[in-house]
Design a protein around this motif. Structure first.
Motif, PDB file in Angstrom:
ATOM      1  N   GLN A 105       0.599  -1.159  -0.316  1.00 17.38           N
ATOM      2  CA  GLN A 105       0.235   0.041  -0.166  1.00 17.38           C
ATOM      3  C   GLN A 105       0.857   1.305  -0.442  1.00 17.38           C
ATOM      4  O   GLN A 105       0.178   2.572   0.079  1.00 17.38           O
ATOM      5  N   GLY A 106       2.163   1.516   0.355  1.00 17.22           N
ATOM      6  CA  GLY A 106       3.386   2.183   0.120  1.00 17.22           C
ATOM      7  C   GLY A 106       3.009   3.380   1.325  1.00 17.22           C
ATOM      8  O   GLY A 106       2.664   4.522   0.990  1.00 17.22           O
ATOM      9  N   MET A 107       2.493   3.225   2.648  1.00 18.48           N
ATOM     10  CA  MET A 107       2.275   4.013   3.803  1.00 18.48           C
ATOM     11  C   MET A 107       2.168   2.959   5.319  1.00 18.48           C
ATOM     12  O   MET A 107       2.451   1.111   5.169  1.00 18.48           O
ATOM     13  N   ARG A 108       2.724   3.338   6.158  1.00 22.23           N
ATOM     14  CA  ARG A 108       2.679   2.960   7.489  1.00 22.23           C
ATOM     15  C   ARG A 108       1.582   2.914   8.019  1.00 22.23           C
ATOM     16  O   ARG A 108       1.139   4.502   8.157  1.00 22.23           O
ATOM     17  N   TRP A 109       0.727   2.175   9.026  1.00 17.80           N
ATOM     18  CA  TRP A 109      -0.751   2.341   9.739  1.00 17.80           C
ATOM     19  C   TRP A 109      -0.385   2.888  11.166  1.00 17.80           C
ATOM     20  O   TRP A 109      -0.936   3.142  11.660  1.00 17.80           O
ATOM     21  N   TRP A 110       0.559   2.098  11.246  1.00 16.98           N
ATOM     22  CA  TRP A 110       1.886   2.611  13.196  1.00 16.98           C
ATOM     23  C   TRP A 110       3.280   2.840  12.905  1.00 16.98           C
ATOM     24  O   TRP A 110       4.198   2.432  11.681  1.00 16.98           O
ATOM     25  N   ASP A 111       4.546   3.211  13.502  1.00 17.33           N
ATOM     26  CA  ASP A 111       5.514   3.951  13.294  1.00 17.33           C
ATOM     27  C   ASP A 111       5.780   3.951  14.755  1.00 17.33           C
ATOM     28  O   ASP A 111       5.593   5.005  15.440  1.00 17.33           O
ATOM     29  N   TYR A 112       6.564   3.266  15.469  1.00 18.08           N
ATOM     30  CA  TYR A 112       7.407   3.018  16.542  1.00 18.08           C
ATOM     31  C   TYR A 112       8.623   3.657  16.914  1.00 18.08           C
ATOM     32  O   TYR A 112       8.968   3.388  17.934  1.00 18.08           O
ATOM     33  N   SER A 113       9.491   4.523  15.573  1.00 24.86           N
ATOM     34  CA  SER A 113      10.055   5.049  16.158  1.00 24.86           C
ATOM     35  C   SER A 113      10.109   6.646  17.252  1.00 24.86           C
ATOM     36  O   SER A 113       9.236   6.585  17.241  1.00 24.86           O
ATOM     37  N   GLY A 114      11.287   6.162  17.726  1.00 27.65           N
ATOM     38  CA  GLY A 114      11.246   7.173  19.044  1.00 27.65           C
ATOM     39  C   GLY A 114      10.721   6.219  20.784  1.00 27.65           C
ATOM     40  O   GLY A 114      11.144   6.798  21.033  1.00 27.65           O
ATOM     41  N   TYR A 115      10.282   5.481  20.452  1.00 28.19           N
ATOM     42  CA  TYR A 115       9.940   4.661  21.610  1.00 28.19           C
ATOM     43  C   TYR A 115      11.644   2.949  22.109  1.00 28.19           C
ATOM     44  O   TYR A 115      12.098   3.378  20.609  1.00 28.19           O
ATOM     45  N   PHE A 116      11.498   3.139  23.486  1.00 22.12           N
ATOM     46  CA  PHE A 116      12.381   2.522  23.363  1.00 22.12           C
ATOM     47  C   PHE A 116      12.137   0.905  22.851  1.00 22.12           C
ATOM     48  O   PHE A 116      11.435   0.059  23.750  1.00 22.12           O
ATOM     49  N   MET A 117      14.190   0.345  23.069  1.00 21.51           N
ATOM     50  CA  MET A 117      13.674  -1.026  22.283  1.00 21.51           C
ATOM     51  C   MET A 117      13.106  -1.114  21.006  1.00 21.51           C
ATOM     52  O   MET A 117      12.252  -2.491  20.990  1.00 21.51           O
ATOM     53  N   ASN A 118      12.425  -0.270  19.913  1.00 25.63           N
ATOM     54  CA  ASN A 118      12.730  -0.363  18.796  1.00 25.63           C
ATOM     55  C   ASN A 118      12.812  -1.039  17.617  1.00 25.63           C
ATOM     56  O   ASN A 118      13.835  -0.289  17.511  1.00 25.63           O
ATOM     57  N   PHE A 119      12.461  -1.650  16.313  1.00 24.15           N
ATOM     58  CA  PHE A 119      13.430  -2.085  15.357  1.00 24.15           C
ATOM     59  C   PHE A 119      12.510  -1.876  14.283  1.00 24.15           C
ATOM     60  O   PHE A 119      11.433  -2.092  13.583  1.00 24.15           O
TER      61      PHE A 119
END
Length: 533
Positions: A428-442
């Motif tokens: 679909q070319g987009m993200r429905w969630w993003d954990y950037s900035g969270y502790f220990m994210n990948f």
């Protein structure tokens, strides 16, 4: 008269037969006890808790005259700069990020947690002095209720492994398994108080160290003894042998020097376990002498299974002279049941709808507006349904081990969430969630905080929710249940097909902090991909 060299020879023999197990248990005990006791040394004198040495601010009052926040005052009190590392500067979102940043800033887990609670719950209004006082109290309670009790567990393990070479490391949890942890904590606390009071005298403290030396082993053998009985029994057993016990300690001085030269490495892999086993052999020798002398309460040392010949088996717990009370059964539902196909379908949709309702209500309360979360348009978030049902099916044989179910749920849910995010972005070319900035994210696709929540949800699904739902669904006539399943599946397939071409996007749905990726029109719909979304 027994000889020190013979006693140490027996200790070496036991150590050699069970080297790995003894080293591991002694290391675990040393790390756990040291981790909780050593931070107590960081807490300064009571005078220092009233006045900040850096600026003279009264810590138990609000810091109106200081530019530092209460959290920063605590960090400085602990001798830390409070400056964030380059790594911590990226932890900008999530509850765990707050805890991780504060723990790193304070250099201390307990004070990091207290600072985090102060910030999250009380908006940093709790004064630094109160935080320091609470932290000190927590460390004191941990030392009393856990570390000293763990020492008893260690000696119980060593007492058993000298006879039963198959003894498991889990026997270090003996005080808790026999439901005597609180009583043992009290006995060890009384022993510590007695030792402290005797240390106020000129030579009494040195003498009483050896008088009370056997209390941990006595309680490890019979945790039903009172503090007074255990201390008196240790004193009687050590009568006439304190000097020889001192000579035993003195005989290790060469090893102690070598341990210093090896930067404590020798202590971990040889010296400390060797000393512990020697103490155990001293106890068993004096235990035999006490019975021969018929001293008071010597008959209370009645675990005859510890007197057996060396065997490759394990300690026969069922023959232990103390009856272990059965724990209360908290989960009443039969969580080991098998689920039929119709029940699994209904459970899938129930979990998916619960997930959708949870996220919708979360945004409703935080933003004050209704936002239809997810990639689809219906009232469901399939990723919750997939996660719940996969945990039920794949982890069936691990249901009798809750801790393993938790860890495996975290792994499974992490795999599902990661690849769902990856597939959505590619298709679909987009993200429905993003954990950037969270502790220990990948890669912003998964994070520790989210996985922990999913794992807790997986355990709740396995042990509570799914069995209750299945019990309820079994009451529905099969004909009606099949109709409900068919209707739900048809609606779901139609929604997934429509959402593949017209995905659910917009503010609160796909407005992540990452750069937007233009939606790519896909000519081919891979249905299996979207059934996982």
């Amino acid at each position: 008269m027994w000889k020190i060299r013979d006693l140490k020879k027996k200790a070496r023999g036991t150590f050699k037969r069970n080297y790995v197990g003894i080293v591991i248990t002694c290391f675990i005990a040393a790390v756990v006890m040291g981790s909780f006791i050593n931070p107590l040394k960081e807490v300064r004198t009571i005078k220092d808790t009233y006045f900040d040495q850096l600026n003279g601010t009264v810590l138990f009052a609000e810091n109106h005259n200081s530019d530092m926040s209460n959290t920063e005052v605590v960090d400085n009190f602990l001798g830390k700069s409070g400056e964030e590392s380059e790594r911590a500067q990226h932890w900008t979102r999530g509850v765990l990020s707050v805890f991780a940043k504060n723990t790193e800033g304070a250099g201390n887990f307990v004070y990091g947690v207290l600072n985090s609670i102060n910030q999250i719950v009380f908006n940093d209004r709790v004064s630094a002095g109160v935080t320091i006082a609470i932290g000190s109290l927590i460390y004191l309670l941990i030392a009393i209720l856990f570390t000293k009790v763990l020492l008893i567990g260690l000696y119980r393990y060593l007492l058993e492994i000298r006879v039963y070479t198959g003894t498991r490391i889990s026997r270090i949890l003996f005080p808790w398994s026999v439901k005597k942890a609180l009583h043992i904590a009290w006995v060890m606390f009384v022993r510590s108080v007695y030792s402290l009071l005797w240390c106020l005298t000129i030579v009494g403290g040195f003498i009483k160290i050896y008088s009370y030396k056997l209390v941990p082993m006595i309680i490890a053998e019979n945790p039903e003894l009172s503090a007074k009985e255990a201390i008196k029994l240790s004193e009687d057993m050590m009568k006439g042998y304190k000097w020889r016990a001192f000579l035993i300690d003195l005989s290790f001085i060469g090893w102690d020097i070598l341990n210093i030269l090896t930067l404590q490495i020798l202590g971990v892999f040889f010296l400390e376990p060797y000393k512990r086993m020697t103490t155990v052999e001293l106890y068993m020798t004096l235990r035999e002498k006490a019975k021969e002398r018929d001293i008071e309460n010597a008959d209370r040392l009645c675990d005859k299974l510890l007197e057996s010949e060396v065997t490759s088996g394990i300690y026969p717990i069922n023959e232990y002279f103390i009856t272990v009370p059965k724990g209360k059964k908290w989960i009443l539902e039969d969580y080991e049941r098998d689920y039929g196909l119709s029940s699994l379908i209904l459970i899938f949709f129930t979990f998916a709808m619960i997930g959708w309702l949870w996220e919708v209500l979360l945004f409703l309360f935080t933003r004050g507006e209704f936002i239809n979360r997810g990639t689809s348009h219906g009232p469901w978030l399939p990723i919750y349904g997939v996660g719940g049902t996969v945990v039920l099916i794949v982890l069936k044989k691990f249901r009798n081990k809750p801790w393993l179910t938790f860890l495996l749920s975290m792994v499974l849910c992490g795999v599902i969430e990661y690849f769902t995010s990856l597939i959505l972005e590619k298709v679909q070319g987009m993200r429905w969630w993003d954990y950037s900035g969270y502790f220990m994210n990948f890669q912003g696709r998964i994070c520790l905080e989210g996985l922990a929540v999913f794992a807790l949800g997986g355990c709740a699904a396995v042990y509570l929710v799914a069995p209750s739902l299945d019990h309820l669904f079994c009451k529905i006539p099969m004909k009606i249940k099949k109709i409900i399943c068919v209707v739900l599946v048809v609606l779901f397939v139609v929604d997934m097909a429509y959402s593949a071409f017209v995905p659910n996007i917009g503010e609160g749905i796909t407005d992540n902090d990452v750069a937007r990726i233009e939606i790519k029109k896909s000519d081919v719909l891979i249905a299996s991909d979207f059934l996982l979304i």
